[in-house]
Design a protein around this motif. Structure first.
Motif, PDB file in Angstrom:
ATOM      1  N   UNK A  81       0.824  -1.214   0.000  1.00 32.09           N
ATOM      2  CA  UNK A  81       0.000   0.000   0.000  1.00 32.09           C
ATOM      3  C   UNK A  81       0.854   1.259   0.000  1.00 32.09           C
ATOM      4  N   UNK A  82       1.940   1.262   0.739  1.00 32.93           N
ATOM      5  CA  UNK A  82       2.748   2.475   0.839  1.00 32.93           C
ATOM      6  C   UNK A  82       3.818   2.576  -0.242  1.00 32.93           C
ATOM      7  N   UNK A  83       3.789   1.682  -1.211  1.00 32.89           N
ATOM      8  CA  UNK A  83       4.744   1.702  -2.313  1.00 32.89           C
ATOM      9  C   UNK A  83       4.048   2.104  -3.607  1.00 32.89           C
ATOM     10  N   UNK A  84       4.800   2.725  -4.495  1.00 31.39           N
ATOM     11  CA  UNK A  84       4.315   3.022  -5.836  1.00 31.39           C
ATOM     12  C   UNK A  84       4.826   1.929  -6.762  1.00 31.39           C
ATOM     13  N   UNK A  85       4.058   1.579  -7.777  1.00 34.88           N
ATOM     14  CA  UNK A  85       4.516   0.496  -8.647  1.00 34.88           C
ATOM     15  C   UNK A  85       5.674   0.947  -9.538  1.00 34.88           C
ATOM     16  N   UNK A  86       5.864   2.254  -9.682  1.00 38.16           N
ATOM     17  CA  UNK A  86       7.061   2.810 -10.310  1.00 38.16           C
ATOM     18  C   UNK A  86       7.741   3.636  -9.223  1.00 38.16           C
ATOM     19  N   UNK A  87       9.003   3.364  -8.977  1.00 34.46           N
ATOM     20  CA  UNK A  87       9.715   4.003  -7.861  1.00 34.46           C
ATOM     21  C   UNK A  87       9.546   5.516  -7.868  1.00 34.46           C
ATOM     22  N   UNK A  88       9.150   6.025  -6.724  1.00 33.58           N
ATOM     23  CA  UNK A  88       9.029   7.465  -6.462  1.00 33.58           C
ATOM     24  C   UNK A  88       8.033   8.192  -7.373  1.00 33.58           C
ATOM     25  N   UNK A  89       7.070   7.479  -7.927  1.00 29.43           N
ATOM     26  CA  UNK A  89       6.076   8.135  -8.785  1.00 29.43           C
ATOM     27  C   UNK A  89       4.693   7.551  -8.526  1.00 29.43           C
ATOM     28  N   UNK A  90       3.735   8.420  -8.392  1.00 31.56           N
ATOM     29  CA  UNK A  90       2.341   8.017  -8.359  1.00 31.56           C
ATOM     30  C   UNK A  90       1.877   7.830  -9.793  1.00 31.56           C
ATOM     31  N   UNK A  91       0.881   7.011 -10.014  1.00 34.98           N
ATOM     32  CA  UNK A  91       0.353   6.786 -11.362  1.00 34.98           C
ATOM     33  C   UNK A  91      -0.126   8.108 -11.952  1.00 34.98           C
ATOM     34  N   UNK A  92      -0.766   8.932 -11.135  1.00 37.41           N
ATOM     35  CA  UNK A  92      -1.253  10.221 -11.609  1.00 37.41           C
ATOM     36  C   UNK A  92      -0.105  11.077 -12.121  1.00 37.41           C
ATOM     37  N   UNK A  93       1.027  11.016 -11.453  1.00 31.11           N
ATOM     38  CA  UNK A  93       2.200  11.783 -11.883  1.00 31.11           C
ATOM     39  C   UNK A  93       2.700  11.281 -13.237  1.00 31.11           C
ATOM     40  N   UNK A  94       2.682   9.977 -13.442  1.00 31.63           N
ATOM     41  CA  UNK A  94       3.087   9.427 -14.748  1.00 31.63           C
ATOM     42  C   UNK A  94       2.183   9.951 -15.863  1.00 31.63           C
ATOM     43  N   UNK A  95       0.892   9.990 -15.582  1.00 30.35           N
ATOM     44  CA  UNK A  95      -0.059  10.479 -16.587  1.00 30.35           C
ATOM     45  C   UNK A  95       0.186  11.959 -16.869  1.00 30.35           C
ATOM     46  N   UNK A  96       0.442  12.729 -15.827  1.00 32.00           N
ATOM     47  CA  UNK A  96       0.737  14.153 -16.015  1.00 32.00           C
ATOM     48  C   UNK A  96       1.985  14.347 -16.866  1.00 32.00           C
ATOM     49  N   UNK A  97       3.022  13.550 -16.606  1.00 32.22           N
ATOM     50  CA  UNK A  97       4.251  13.641 -17.390  1.00 32.22           C
ATOM     51  C   UNK A  97       4.015  13.198 -18.831  1.00 32.22           C
ATOM     52  N   UNK A  98       3.235  12.146 -19.019  1.00 28.21           N
ATOM     53  CA  UNK A  98       2.874  11.696 -20.368  1.00 28.21           C
ATOM     54  C   UNK A  98       2.175  12.828 -21.107  1.00 28.21           C
ATOM     55  N   UNK A  99       1.194  13.447 -20.447  1.00 27.12           N
ATOM     56  CA  UNK A  99       0.445  14.527 -21.083  1.00 27.12           C
ATOM     57  C   UNK A  99       1.352  15.708 -21.445  1.00 27.12           C
ATOM     58  N   UNK A 100       2.201  16.092 -20.516  1.00 25.81           N
ATOM     59  CA  UNK A 100       3.047  17.271 -20.706  1.00 25.81           C
ATOM     60  C   UNK A 100       4.187  17.005 -21.703  1.00 25.81           C
ATOM     61  N   UNK A 101       4.811  15.846 -21.615  1.00 28.99           N
ATOM     62  CA  UNK A 101       6.017  15.594 -22.401  1.00 28.99           C
ATOM     63  C   UNK A 101       5.773  14.877 -23.727  1.00 28.99           C
ATOM     64  N   UNK A 102       4.669  14.201 -23.862  1.00 31.79           N
ATOM     65  CA  UNK A 102       4.447  13.364 -25.057  1.00 31.79           C
ATOM     66  C   UNK A 102       3.139  13.728 -25.749  1.00 31.79           C
TER      67      UNK A 102
END
Length: 157
Positions: A81-102
Motif C-alpha cells: 500500500x505504501x509503495x508506488x509500482x514505479x519508484x518514487x512516482x504516483x500513477x497520476x504523476x506518470x499520466x501528467x508527465x505523459x500529457x506534458x512531455x508526449x
C-alpha cells in the motif's frame, strides 16, 4: 510548425499528386492521433485499476487485523500500500508527465500539420482510403513507393 530535424527527410519525386499525398498525410495523422489517444486511455485505465487495487488492499489489511494477523496486515501495509509500482512516482504523476512531455506534442501536430498543409476535403481522404483498400501494399500511391518517398520495407507497415 518550426522543426529542424537532425535527419534528412526524403523529398517527393516530381509529378507526385500533392492532393493525394496530403489526403494520405491526413489519414496517417488520424491514425497516429488515434493510437496515442488509445495509449493515454490505457494509462488512465491503469490508474483506475491501481486505485481499485489499493482500496481492496486496505480492506484486506482490515480483515487480516480483525483475524488477529496484525503481522500480515503490517506487511501488506508496508510492502504494497505504501509503495508506488514505479519508484518514487504516483500513477497520476506518470499520466501528467505523459500529457506534458508526449501527448502535448501530438496535440500540437493535430493543430499545426493541417494549418501548414491546408485542409484536405473528405472526398480526398475517402479516395485515399479506397486506394489503400484496393492496393494496401502501395499505401494508395502508384508504383508502391508511397507517393515518391522511399520507405524501407520494415517501416512501410
Amino acid at each position: 510548425m518550426a522543426c529542424d530535424p537532425a535527419y534528412e527527410v526524403p523529398i517527393c519525386s516530381a509529378g507526385t499528386d500533392r492532393t493525394a499525398l496530403r489526403a494520405e498525410i491526413a489519414l496517417k495523422l488520424a491514425e497516429v492521433l488515434q493510437t496515442v489517444r488509445e495509449a493515454r486511455a490505457y494509462l488512465l485505465a491503469v490508474r483506475r485499476l491501481i486505485e481499485h487495487s489499493d482500496d481492496a488492499l486496505e480492506d484486506l489489511v482490515g480483515l487480516l487485523a480483525a483475524d488477529g494477523r496484525r503481522d500480515l496486515a503490517a506487511c501488506v501495509q508496508l510492502e504494497v500500500i505504501e509503495e508506488n509500482f514505479v519508484a518514487e512516482r504516483w500513477v497520476t504523476r506518470l499520466i501528467e508527465e505523459f500529457d506534458r512531455n508526449y501527448y502535448a506534442a501530438f496535440q500540437r501536430m493535430e493543430e499545426n500539420i493541417p494549418a501548414e498543409l491546408g485542409q484536405v476535403s473528405g472526398a480526398e481522404v475517402l479516395e485515399a482510403v479506397l486506394r489503400s483498400v484496393v492496393d494496401p501494399g502501395t499505401s494508395g500511391s502508384a508504383g508502391g513507393d508511397h507517393a515518391g518517398v522511399q520507405i524501407p520495407d520494415d517501416l512501410a507497415g
